[in-house]
Write an enzyme that holds these catalytic residues in place. Structure first.
Site, short mmCIF file in Angstrom:
data_model
loop_
_atom_site.label_atom_id
_atom_site.label_comp_id
_atom_site.label_asym_id
_atom_site.label_seq_id
_atom_site.Cartn_x
_atom_site.Cartn_y
_atom_site.Cartn_z
N ARG A 107 0.81 -1.23 0.00
CA ARG A 107 0.00 0.00 0.00
C ARG A 107 0.84 1.27 0.00
O ARG A 107 0.29 2.37 0.13
CB ARG A 107 -0.92 0.01 1.22
CG ARG A 107 -0.21 0.26 2.52
CD ARG A 107 -1.00 -0.06 3.77
NE ARG A 107 -2.32 0.51 3.85
CZ ARG A 107 -3.17 0.22 4.85
NH1 ARG A 107 -2.80 -0.61 5.82
NH2 ARG A 107 -4.37 0.77 4.88
N ASP A 265 -15.20 -2.74 12.61
CA ASP A 265 -15.77 -1.85 11.60
C ASP A 265 -17.29 -1.99 11.57
O ASP A 265 -18.03 -1.00 11.48
CB ASP A 265 -15.21 -2.17 10.22
CG ASP A 265 -13.69 -2.23 10.20
OD1 ASP A 265 -13.06 -1.57 11.04
OD2 ASP A 265 -13.16 -2.94 9.34
#
Length: 313
Positions: A107, A265
């Site tokens: 990333r 989440d």
């Protein structure tokens, strides 16, 4: 909290590769605040609430697929930037026999890191029309320092006109130079938010000195935040409103944990959805636990729509 018309969640969505039997890989998409946005949109689809996702993507086919998938979930993408020549980040999940996850990341050049390189971002341009801003420790970690400053300034501006800011302490050590740097930005985030969603294990992991769970819990409940929610995995969730004693909410009992991806989440989505529709913090924590308890019984960050629990808001 009164029901707002527009909620914006900012962060990074990556290409997710899940290892299957025989070494095959299945491609999906995931990221902490994106996972929350998807579940929030599903829970609030019958409510007068617009859910926006805020990030930067590339001009590649994977980015186009992400946008289409979010739009199919009812998420608005007008605050997304698409940057020429950039691509999303990528991660691979391996899950052990107990349902615990092991991640590998690619990333470093993710498009999301460049969101605030624009002179004025779509988020900043439309901030006056946003009622709630949701971000996480990962949202901060992926940004360069100047981007973090602008994100926190957007939060300050929103609060100054009566909007609400929600911060999830999701902590990934590898994204920070060291824990000292992370603590600096977390302290600023806590000082500028209305609701803090805290995973106790993450709080313990970034402490300056070793602390017990009891000490970490006491410190979390003492934060200068009007509404604090402490998630403790399989133990009670603790909620505290300013000036009121903490309340304990039992977790949802799960017979077999398959995959803990997106547990926090999805809890955040359940909690926020319930608060936006007028429920108490204790009721919201129960809703978050119900959704998270369902999600961890399935593979991957985003479960099938038909697998969603029957939550009435």
């Amino acid at each position: 909290m009164s029901s707002p018309q527009r909620v914006a969640l900012i962060g990074e969505c990556m290409i997710e590769l899940q290892e299957e039997s025989g070494g095959l890989l299945r491609r999906t998409f995931g990221g902490d605040t994106l996972n929350t946005a998807v579940y929030l949109s599903r829970l609030l689809q019958a409510q007068p609430v617009q859910v926006d996702y805020v990030t930067a993507l590339g001009d590649d086919p994977h980015s186009a697929d992400m946008l289409s998938a979010w739009q199919a979930e009812g998420i608005k993408t007008g605050l997304v930037q698409q940057l020429k020549g950039r691509v999303p980040g990528l991660y691979m999940i391996q899950v052990d026999d107990t349902g615990e996850r092991h991640f590998s990341y690619w990333r470093d050049t993710s498009a999301a890191k460049a969101y605030f390189e624009a002179g004025v971002t779509p988020l900043e341009a439309e901030l006056a029309g946003i009622d709630v801003l949701y971000f996480s420790g990962i949202s901060l970690a992926i940004l360069p320092e100047a981007g973090r400053e602008r994100l926190l300034q957007a939060a300050t501006t929103l609060r100054a006109r009566g909007g609400k800011v929600i911060f999830d302490n999701n902590y990934r050590p590898r994204l920070w130079r060291d824990a000292t740097e992370a603590r600096h930005w977390y302290q600023r985030a806590y000082a500028g938010c209305d609701i803090a969603l805290i995973t106790l294990d993450d709080d313990i992991a970034m402490a300056a000195t070793p602390v017990s769970a009891e000490q970490a819990l006491a410190s979390a409940l003492a934060l200068p935040v009007a509404e604090v929610v402490v998630k403790q995995g399989g133990s009670d969730t603790i909620v505290r409103l300013a000036g009121q004693p903490p309340q304990s909410i039992k977790p949802t009992r799960v017979e077999k944990v398959v995959d803990t991806t997106a547990a926090g989440d999805s809890f955040g989505a359940g909690y926020v959805a319930a608060r936006l529709t007028g429920h108490t913090p204790a009721q919201a924590a129960a809703t978050g636990n119900t959704l998270a308890g369902t999600v961890i019984q399935h593979r991957g960050a985003i479960i099938a729509t038909q697998a969603m629990p029957n939550i009435k808001l």
